[in-house]
Write a protein that holds these residues in place. Structure first.
Motif, PDB file in Angstrom:
ATOM      1  N   HIS A  82       0.884  -1.185   0.000  1.00 35.70           N
ATOM      2  CA  HIS A  82       0.000   0.000   0.000  1.00 35.70           C
ATOM      3  C   HIS A  82       0.915   1.226   0.000  1.00 35.70           C
ATOM      4  O   HIS A  82       0.940   2.016   0.932  1.00 35.70           O
ATOM      5  CB  HIS A  82      -0.913  -0.021   1.242  1.00 35.70           C
ATOM      6  CG  HIS A  82      -1.960   1.054   1.271  1.00 35.70           C
ATOM      7  ND1 HIS A  82      -3.300   0.782   1.361  1.00 35.70           N
ATOM      8  CD2 HIS A  82      -1.880   2.404   1.215  1.00 35.70           C
ATOM      9  CE1 HIS A  82      -3.997   1.905   1.371  1.00 35.70           C
ATOM     10  NE2 HIS A  82      -3.151   2.914   1.294  1.00 35.70           N
ATOM     11  N   HIS A 128       2.688   4.732  -0.815  1.00 35.09           N
ATOM     12  CA  HIS A 128       2.404   6.119  -1.219  1.00 35.09           C
ATOM     13  C   HIS A 128       3.758   6.802  -1.300  1.00 35.09           C
ATOM     14  O   HIS A 128       4.137   7.564  -0.408  1.00 35.09           O
ATOM     15  CB  HIS A 128       1.527   6.823  -0.182  1.00 35.09           C
ATOM     16  CG  HIS A 128       0.109   6.347  -0.128  1.00 35.09           C
ATOM     17  ND1 HIS A 128      -0.714   6.341  -1.233  1.00 35.09           N
ATOM     18  CD2 HIS A 128      -0.647   5.883   0.897  1.00 35.09           C
ATOM     19  CE1 HIS A 128      -1.916   5.896  -0.888  1.00 35.09           C
ATOM     20  NE2 HIS A 128      -1.909   5.604   0.395  1.00 35.09           N
ATOM     21  N   GLU A 145      -5.736   9.626  -6.113  1.00 35.72           N
ATOM     22  CA  GLU A 145      -6.961   9.056  -5.556  1.00 35.72           C
ATOM     23  C   GLU A 145      -8.149   9.659  -6.313  1.00 35.72           C
ATOM     24  O   GLU A 145      -8.510  10.811  -6.095  1.00 35.72           O
ATOM     25  CB  GLU A 145      -7.059   9.373  -4.063  1.00 35.72           C
ATOM     26  CG  GLU A 145      -5.746   9.153  -3.337  1.00 35.72           C
ATOM     27  CD  GLU A 145      -5.846   8.196  -2.155  1.00 35.72           C
ATOM     28  OE1 GLU A 145      -6.966   7.752  -1.831  1.00 35.72           O
ATOM     29  OE2 GLU A 145      -4.790   7.885  -1.583  1.00 35.72           O
ATOM     30  N   LYS A 168      -6.536   4.162  -8.775  1.00 40.80           N
ATOM     31  CA  LYS A 168      -7.065   4.153  -7.401  1.00 40.80           C
ATOM     32  C   LYS A 168      -8.389   4.896  -7.362  1.00 40.80           C
ATOM     33  O   LYS A 168      -8.478   6.024  -7.858  1.00 40.80           O
ATOM     34  CB  LYS A 168      -6.067   4.841  -6.456  1.00 40.80           C
ATOM     35  CG  LYS A 168      -6.574   5.100  -5.028  1.00 40.80           C
ATOM     36  CD  LYS A 168      -6.683   3.819  -4.226  1.00 40.80           C
ATOM     37  CE  LYS A 168      -7.078   4.045  -2.769  1.00 40.80           C
ATOM     38  NZ  LYS A 168      -6.054   4.657  -1.938  1.00 40.80           N
ATOM     39  N   ASP A 200      -0.363   2.859   4.927  1.00 34.40           N
ATOM     40  CA  ASP A 200      -0.480   4.295   4.671  1.00 34.40           C
ATOM     41  C   ASP A 200       0.709   5.047   5.246  1.00 34.40           C
ATOM     42  O   ASP A 200       0.548   6.108   5.883  1.00 34.40           O
ATOM     43  CB  ASP A 200      -1.792   4.859   5.259  1.00 34.40           C
ATOM     44  CG  ASP A 200      -2.906   4.917   4.217  1.00 34.40           C
ATOM     45  OD1 ASP A 200      -2.605   5.217   3.048  1.00 34.40           O
ATOM     46  OD2 ASP A 200      -4.068   4.648   4.578  1.00 34.40           O
TER      47      ASP A 200
HETATM   48 ZN    ZN Z   1      -3.660   4.925   1.377  1.00 26.82          ZN
END
Ligand code: ZN
Length: 423
Positions: free
Chosen positions: A64, A66, A139, A185, A321
């Motif tokens: 996950h 970023h 996103e 996403k 995250d």
């Molecule tokens: Zn995330």
């Protein structure tokens, strides 16, 4: 062709099988031979690394990622970073991930459209250190959804791209495909840390989710989603999303639906930021605030849901995250310990989520994520037994050797030798 021989290693191969002693020969990019009887392999011309019984395991896969997130308190902070600084930040984060044993990163989302793409391309070209990257879109969200920070009188950027209705959704997904992403996403539900739609609200309509998936599939891309509410999880399964993040409010029907597609989908709790908001949030978030917005409830519900997923054989990914102020980039391997302490996984099961499942979600399960003959040599030599002390995976000093693609990125023994010579 370069050759590296790991002698006297204890191999954790990523399948969850008991570790076994072996010598492992790497030739070029790949693992050539795994010899369970030590001292059998021809070491001619090879760089020899004596493991002295330390654990040799697959490189970790951040499930996950970023890569373009760094130190944000609010989602809006990411929108405030100018593009030039943002490229440099993303570049530094890619190196940080590799320094901490992540040889692959499956991106959950980026915060400006081309950040993941450009860093992926530079890493692949050998011009920057970093993990293998599957680059994601920003996103994609709807008006009033997670990632829409605008006000009626004022424009704000965050990590979102806003698309309302099927026509806009198709256009935005196509735009991301055109610019070179590997993963799309979409934010199907809200989020308790966001300013507007809470986690229990399903914000994206079924027709919008379906459109995003259809267009992404036409271009051969994968689709990730943010889905906390039970309805959002069901919508994701129904419309064919590949990776469903969070899921803590999944009800029985949602669990059954996810289980019915377990050969196709992955789930990821992204629990690190939730834990971080409660325990490492000060001075930005007080503990009272974290509890008030339901962070402990998310952990409690995740334990129930992921216990079910585990029993039912649904494949989970690590990655919590990381990249916010309360979940700094570089501490990503904390997720392994969180899986054990918070979600009830055994250390071995947690490591499988961070290796084998990671290789599969990268769509490289046939050559990535395991210590196996013929597989790409993404390897870690760890100075602690990860099955006994999984928390030690976080400290980069315990990662004695990091190999990516058969190339030694880090070798502490060699570094010490060079230091001695220089002294
Ligand atoms: Zn995330």
């Amino acid at each position: 062709m370069s050759r590296t021989l790991f002698r006297n290693a204890m191999v954790f191969d990523g399948t969850g099988a008991e570790p076994f002693p072996a010598d492992v020969l790497v030739e070029g990019q790949r693992i050539r031979t795994i010899a369970r009887t030590p001292g059998q392999l021809n070491a001619d011309g090879a760089t020899i690394i004596d493991a002295h019984g330390r654990t040799l395991m697959p490189g970790l896969v951040e499930g996950h990622a970023h890569i373009s997130f760094g130190g944000a308190v609010n989602d809006k902070d990411l929108g405030d970073i100018p593009p030039e600084e943002h490229v440099l930040l993303t570049m530094r984060n890619a190196k940080t991930l590799l320094d901490h044993g992540f040889t692959s990163a499956y991106s959950a989302a980026t915060s400006k459209l081309r950040l993941d793409v450009v860093i992926r391309n530079e890493v692949n070209a050998g011009r920057l250190p970093g993990p293998r990257i599957r680059a994601a879109s920003p996103e994609i969200t709807v008006t009033a959804g997670l990632g829409d920070e605008r006000k009626k009188h004022m424009h704000y950027e965050s990590f979102g791209m806003i698309a309302d209705g099927e026509v806009e959704m198709a256009r935005v997904v196509r735009l991301c495909c055109r610019e070179g992403v590997d993963n799309i996403k979409i934010n199907i539900s809200g989020d308790d840390l966001g300013p507007l739609a809470r986690g229990g609200i399903t914000t994206m309509r079924e027709s919008e989710v379906r459109t995003a998936v259809e267009v992404a599939k036409d271009f051969g891309k994968k689709v990730n989603c943010h889905a906390r509410a039970a309805n959002s999880v069901k919508r994701a399964v129904k419309c064919g999303v590949d990776v469903i993040y969070h899921c803590e409010s999944a009800d029985e029907e949602a669990l059954d639906m996810v289980e019915s597609v377990k050969d196709r989908v992955f789930v990821g709790p992204a629990i690190g930021i939730i834990y971080g908001t409660i325990h490492d949030g000060e001075p930005w978030f007080s503990k009272e605030f974290a509890l008030e917005i339901g962070m402990q409830r998310v952990i409690d519900d995740s334990l129930k849901v992921y216990t079910e997923f585990r029993k039912r054989g649904v494949r989970a990914l690590i990655g919590g995250d990381y990249g916010f102020i309360q979940s700094p980039q570089g501490t990503n391997a904390r997720d392994l310990k969180h899986f054990v302490d918070l979600l009830g996984y055994s250390p071995s099961e947690a490591l499988v989520c961070g290796t084998k499942h990671g290789g599969q979600v990268m769509e490289m399960g046939h050559e990535l994520g395991l210590v196996k003959e013929g597989y790409l040599a993404d390897l870690l030599l760890v100075g602690a037994d990860p099955l006994k002390h999984i928390e030690k995976m976080v400290d980069e000093d315990n990662l004695h050797v990091i190999m990516k693609d058969g190339a030694l990125y880090k070798d502490i023994a060699k570094a010490a030798l060079q230091q001695e010579k220089a002294a």
